[in-house]
Design a protein around this motif. Structure first.
Motif, PDB file in Angstrom:
ATOM      1  N   PHE A 288      68.742   6.648  42.306  1.00 20.18           N
ATOM      2  CA  PHE A 288      69.536   6.617  41.082  1.00 20.18           C
ATOM      3  C   PHE A 288      70.800   7.458  41.234  1.00 20.18           C
ATOM      4  O   PHE A 288      71.879   7.084  40.760  1.00 20.18           O
ATOM      5  N   THR A 289      70.681   8.594  41.913  1.00 25.45           N
ATOM      6  CA  THR A 289      71.851   9.443  42.127  1.00 25.45           C
ATOM      7  C   THR A 289      72.916   8.706  42.929  1.00 25.45           C
ATOM      8  O   THR A 289      74.110   8.733  42.583  1.00 25.45           O
ATOM      9  N   VAL A 290      72.502   8.053  44.000  1.00 26.62           N
ATOM     10  CA  VAL A 290      73.456   7.278  44.804  1.00 26.62           C
ATOM     11  C   VAL A 290      74.053   6.154  43.966  1.00 26.62           C
ATOM     12  O   VAL A 290      75.271   5.901  44.017  1.00 26.62           O
ATOM     13  N   PHE A 291      73.202   5.510  43.166  1.00 17.30           N
ATOM     14  CA  PHE A 291      73.673   4.383  42.352  1.00 17.30           C
ATOM     15  C   PHE A 291      74.781   4.812  41.402  1.00 17.30           C
ATOM     16  O   PHE A 291      75.856   4.204  41.363  1.00 17.30           O
ATOM     17  N   TRP A 292      74.535   5.866  40.593  1.00 20.65           N
ATOM     18  CA  TRP A 292      75.534   6.201  39.582  1.00 20.65           C
ATOM     19  C   TRP A 292      76.798   6.794  40.207  1.00 20.65           C
ATOM     20  O   TRP A 292      77.904   6.627  39.674  1.00 20.65           O
ATOM     21  N   GLN A 293      76.668   7.441  41.346  1.00 22.50           N
ATOM     22  CA  GLN A 293      77.865   7.962  41.995  1.00 22.50           C
ATOM     23  C   GLN A 293      78.765   6.836  42.492  1.00 22.50           C
ATOM     24  O   GLN A 293      79.991   6.884  42.330  1.00 22.50           O
ATOM     25  N   VAL A 294      78.151   5.804  43.085  1.00 26.85           N
ATOM     26  CA  VAL A 294      78.944   4.657  43.547  1.00 26.85           C
ATOM     27  C   VAL A 294      79.527   3.904  42.356  1.00 26.85           C
ATOM     28  O   VAL A 294      80.696   3.485  42.368  1.00 26.85           O
ATOM     29  N   LEU A 295      78.717   3.747  41.297  1.00 28.08           N
ATOM     30  CA  LEU A 295      79.205   3.040  40.105  1.00 28.08           C
ATOM     31  C   LEU A 295      80.377   3.781  39.464  1.00 28.08           C
ATOM     32  O   LEU A 295      81.382   3.158  39.093  1.00 28.08           O
ATOM     33  N   VAL A 296      80.257   5.093  39.353  1.00 23.35           N
ATOM     34  CA  VAL A 296      81.320   5.877  38.725  1.00 23.35           C
ATOM     35  C   VAL A 296      82.612   5.788  39.523  1.00 23.35           C
ATOM     36  O   VAL A 296      83.709   5.710  38.960  1.00 23.35           O
ATOM     37  N   GLU A 297      82.486   5.763  40.847  1.00 20.80           N
ATOM     38  CA  GLU A 297      83.687   5.645  41.672  1.00 20.80           C
ATOM     39  C   GLU A 297      84.397   4.320  41.399  1.00 20.80           C
ATOM     40  O   GLU A 297      85.625   4.273  41.285  1.00 20.80           O
ATOM     41  N   LYS A 298      83.622   3.255  41.252  1.00 16.76           N
ATOM     42  CA  LYS A 298      84.226   1.953  40.953  1.00 16.76           C
ATOM     43  C   LYS A 298      84.813   1.942  39.540  1.00 16.76           C
ATOM     44  O   LYS A 298      85.884   1.361  39.302  1.00 16.76           O
ATOM     45  N   LEU A 299      84.127   2.589  38.589  1.00 17.12           N
ATOM     46  CA  LEU A 299      84.656   2.656  37.219  1.00 17.12           C
ATOM     47  C   LEU A 299      85.949   3.461  37.169  1.00 17.12           C
ATOM     48  O   LEU A 299      86.873   3.124  36.411  1.00 17.12           O
TER      49      LEU A 299
ATOM     50  N   LEU B 132      70.244   4.058  31.694  1.00 21.42           N
ATOM     51  CA  LEU B 132      68.901   4.390  31.213  1.00 21.42           C
ATOM     52  C   LEU B 132      67.849   3.490  31.858  1.00 21.42           C
ATOM     53  O   LEU B 132      66.764   3.946  32.246  1.00 21.42           O
ATOM     54  N   GLN B 133      68.175   2.208  31.996  1.00 21.42           N
ATOM     55  CA  GLN B 133      67.229   1.265  32.585  1.00 21.42           C
ATOM     56  C   GLN B 133      66.935   1.621  34.045  1.00 21.42           C
ATOM     57  O   GLN B 133      65.780   1.684  34.465  1.00 21.42           O
ATOM     58  N   LEU B 134      67.996   1.884  34.791  1.00 22.72           N
ATOM     59  CA  LEU B 134      67.805   2.160  36.222  1.00 22.72           C
ATOM     60  C   LEU B 134      67.242   3.555  36.465  1.00 22.72           C
ATOM     61  O   LEU B 134      66.573   3.789  37.470  1.00 22.72           O
ATOM     62  N   GLU B 135      67.507   4.475  35.559  1.00 21.96           N
ATOM     63  CA  GLU B 135      66.904   5.806  35.720  1.00 21.96           C
ATOM     64  C   GLU B 135      65.384   5.720  35.608  1.00 21.96           C
ATOM     65  O   GLU B 135      64.653   6.443  36.295  1.00 21.96           O
ATOM     66  N   GLU B 136      64.914   4.824  34.753  1.00 20.24           N
ATOM     67  CA  GLU B 136      63.474   4.661  34.591  1.00 20.24           C
ATOM     68  C   GLU B 136      62.850   3.900  35.769  1.00 20.24           C
ATOM     69  O   GLU B 136      61.692   4.124  36.108  1.00 20.24           O
ATOM     70  N   GLN B 137      63.630   3.024  36.413  1.00 19.10           N
ATOM     71  CA  GLN B 137      63.053   2.145  37.429  1.00 19.10           C
ATOM     72  C   GLN B 137      63.283   2.627  38.859  1.00 19.10           C
ATOM     73  O   GLN B 137      62.501   2.292  39.749  1.00 19.10           O
TER      74      GLN B 137
END
Length: 713
Positions: A652-663, A641-646
């Motif tokens: 943001f799309t690239v961010f959450w895709q990379v994060l999800v892959e690591k998760l 939520l924080q990064l979606e706003e900032q």
């Protein structure tokens, strides 16, 4: 019988040898004749006694061959002497003919020499006479030219005495054409006489027509100092307007006839070659006369010690020239252009008028620029005013960029290098002020969702506006080499701004999820995106082609790089875009690593949970989330939520895709290990249940984050 056969064979072989039988001669040369005969009999008869019956037939055949060969020998021996005799006879006859020809040649040679000796005095006399004739012809031609010029001169005099100015002007045109034809002649005195005669009559006709033309213009209150709306005369119809405009047209056409002689006698004013002005014909004579009062006004007000001649106020004379063009445009289009259309040559009256005024501006700039070259403020002000003047001149009055204009003066080497230096200096100052501003990292459109998709901070938008303004300032430069120098300046500014962003980013590294860090990342992404769009712009594609030609001439790039530029696989901004993309990737990676560390810390309790002690799936009526997994999911939710706003949407799309892959890797490789140690079946059930909880919980966080579910499971 064998002996007879043997003798026949030998005779045949000897006769055949006389005729050059190749096979027999080769055999007889290479071996014994007796051996050959023995071999022949052995072949035909052999050891079979029955074969002796063939001897009679063989003897007959050999006899016939012998007779035929003897006949051939007799025939040839009788023909050869006849042929030899005939050849000898022909040779003798040829020898006799050759001797006769040699005798004739000797006699003819002596006759020719005798004739040449006899004719030599005649040839000398004839050559002298021919030289005299040619000299007389030259004198006659010389006199004809003089006579023709004097005849034209007398005609002009007669026409002027009868006040027939149009015919006098037409005759002067013929005389000027004669002058042009004589340009390649080596008769210096004839050329001087012709030029003096043309000059004499040209001055008389020009003075007379100019005086009459100025009287007509005065009746029209030329020049028009006030705007067209307030003009009472000129465009309106004063008393006797038809007669005035008729006289205007007559005199204008007569002055046009003097154009040829005027170009011969008058050298157009030229600025020094260092300004590289394009070649252009002289302004037509009638327009020159119409420009005279305006030129006097310009020199009076903007030269010398007049109060209006202030070096810090270039806008005064630039605005004055624009006003004069605007005041006279309607009159030129409505009254003068139809006259030119009737005469025939494709001349634009307004363009000729503007060209004449532009020379005043160029002379003024060439004189003023050296005086303020090292005063940054004055020089920058001058450049700004000149660029505004050029923009109005091209957009409002259609002045072509192919003609001499102010950009040629600014392109002079010393002035141009100073311009680049000042442009760089003020751009760097602007960058300092925009980065030190309190609103540097705040988007101007933060409250407007539709406009603020990129979440661009104010400093990045101001910087790209600065680059765009610089592009507008140099895009009308006359040469591609000068444009490429400005392009290098822009690339240097982009690199400098990238370095400044990197420095600020390093200060914010500890708070990689903070507002300023995200603003820097948005700025980097925005600049990279805009540069990529500019790379497809026609103007920058033309610069790319120009750069390709320069690199090819200087051999500064490899064949692969030249090929990429030529095929448009790369662009002029590729180096800058690659550096920005690398910075963007590093910053995103740092953010992902930061959030991932927080998630790992929040998942410690979940990893330590004893899954075997939990109730099985069959014992639960409804699937529920483990309480130890809540911190993990809450951390993911809060950070998303924080990064979606900032961050802007693409980042943001690239961010959450990379994060999800690591998760994904973390949950299935790290969290599940403890479960597998406790019991494979129960661990598998727990991981499945946790994943299902992720799937049901994440869509609640955000509509966009709902896309995480398919990647987590």
């Amino acid at each position: 019988m064998l002996n007879n056969c043997y003798s026949f064979i030998l005779d045949d072989i000897n006769i055949a040898a006389l005729f050059g039988n190749e096979q027999v001669s080769e055999d007889t040369d290479n071996g014994d004749l007796t051996s050959y005969v023995s071999a022949f009999i052995e072949k035909e008869v052999g050891n079979d006694l029955k074969s002796l019956k063939k001897l009679d037939k063989l003897i007959e055949q050999m006899t016939e061959n012998k007779m035929q060969l003897e006949e051939q020998v007799l025939t040839i021996s009788s023909e050869i002497p006849k042929r030899i005799q005939s050849a000898l006879k022909n040779a003798e006859e040829s020898k006799q003919f050759l001797n006769q020809f040699l005798e004739q040649e000797t006699h003819l040679f002596s006759s020719i020499n005798s004739h040449l000796l006899t004719a030599q005095p005649w040839m000398e006399d004839l050559g002298a006479m021919i030289n005299q004739i040619e000299e007389i012809e030259r004198h006659l031609a010389y006199l004809k030219w003089i006579s023709q010029i004097e005849e034209l001169s007398d005609n002009i005099q007669q026409y002027l005495m009868t006040n027939n100015v149009p015919e006098a002007a037409s005759t002067l045109v013929s005389m000027a054409e004669l002058d042009i034809k004589l340009q390649e002649s080596s008769c210096a005195h004839l050329l001087a006489f012709t030029r003096a005669t043309v000059k004499f009559w040209h001055k008389i006709l020009k003075d007379k027509l100019t005086s009459d033309f100025e009287e007509v213009l005065a009746q029209l209150h030329w020049p028009f100092i006030t705007p067209p709306q307030s003009q009472t005369v000129g465009l309106s119809r004063p008393a006797g307007a038809p007669e005035i405009y008729s006289n205007l047209e007559t005199l204008f056409c007569q002055l046009l006839k003097l154009q040829t002689s005027d170009e011969l006698l008058t050298e157009p004013k030229q600025l020094p070659e260092k300004y590289c002005l394009p070649a252009s014909p002289s302004v037509i004579l009638p327009i020159q006369i119409m420009l005279t009062p305006l030129q006097k006004r310009f020199r009076y007000h903007f030269r010398g010690n007049r109060q209006t001649n202030v070096i810090s106020k270039p806008e005064w004379y630039l605005a004055q020239v624009l006003m004069w063009i605007g005041n006279h445009t309607q009159f030129l289009d409505e009254k003068i252009q139809p006259i030119l259309d009737k005469v025939g040559p494709s001349v634009n009256a307004r363009l000729e008028f503007t060209r004449g005024l532009m020379m005043l501006v160029l002379e003024k700039l060439a004189a003023d620029i050296p005086c303020l070259l090292y005063d940054d403020n004055l020089f920058c002000h001058l450049v700004d005013e000149v660029l505004l003047f050029e923009r109005e001149l091209h957009s409002l009055y259609g002045y072509p960029s192919t003609f001499a204009n102010c950009m040629h003066i600014l392109s002079e080497d010393t002035c141009f290098q100073r311009w680049l230096t000042v442009e760089r200096k003020f751009a760097l100052q602007k960058m300092d002020s925009m980065l030190s501003s309190e609103a540097a990292w705040i988007s101007q459109y933060k409250d407007i969702t539709d406009v603020d998709e990129m979440k661009v901070p104010d400093c990045a938008e101001t910087f790209m506006t600065l680059l765009l303004v610089i592009t507008d300032r140099y895009k009308n430069l006359p040469t591609a080499s000068r444009k490429l120098q400005f392009l290098e300046l822009q690339k240097d500014l982009v690199d400098d701004f990238r370095i400044r962003l990197t420095q600020v980013m390093k200060e914010e590294t500890r708070a990689s999820l903070g507002f300023r860090y995200c603003a820097i990342l948005n700025a980097v992404n925005y600049i990279s995106t805009v540069l990529a769009d500019w790379a497809d712009n026609v103007f920058f594609l033309q610069l790319q082609q120009a750069a390709l030609e320069v690199f090819a001439e200087n051999n500064t790039l490899s064949k692969l790089q030249l090929g990429q530029l030529a095929s448009m696989e790369s662009s002029v901004f590729d180096d800058m875009i690659n550096l920005l993309e690398r910075l963007k990737h590093d910053m995103l990676t740092r953010q992902v690593d930061h959030v991932f560390r927080e998630v790992k810390d929040a998942a410690k309790l979940y990893k330590k949970e004893r899954w075997l002690s939990l109730p099985s799936q069959s014992e639960q009526a409804v699937m529920s989330l483990s309480s130890s997994a809540c911190p993990l999911l809450l951390t993911v939710r809060d950070r998303l939520l924080q990064l979606e706003e900032q961050l802007c949407f693409s980042l943001f799309t690239v961010f959450w895709q990379v994060l999800v892959e690591k998760l994904d890797m973390y949950i299935y490789q790290e969290v599940s290990k403890s479960g597998w140690r406790s019991g494979a079946l129960m661990a598998k059930a727990r991981v499945t249940r946790t994943a299902l909880c992720f799937r049901s919980f994440l869509p609640i966080i955000s509509t966009r984050e709902g896309q995480l579910s398919s990647s987590l499971i």
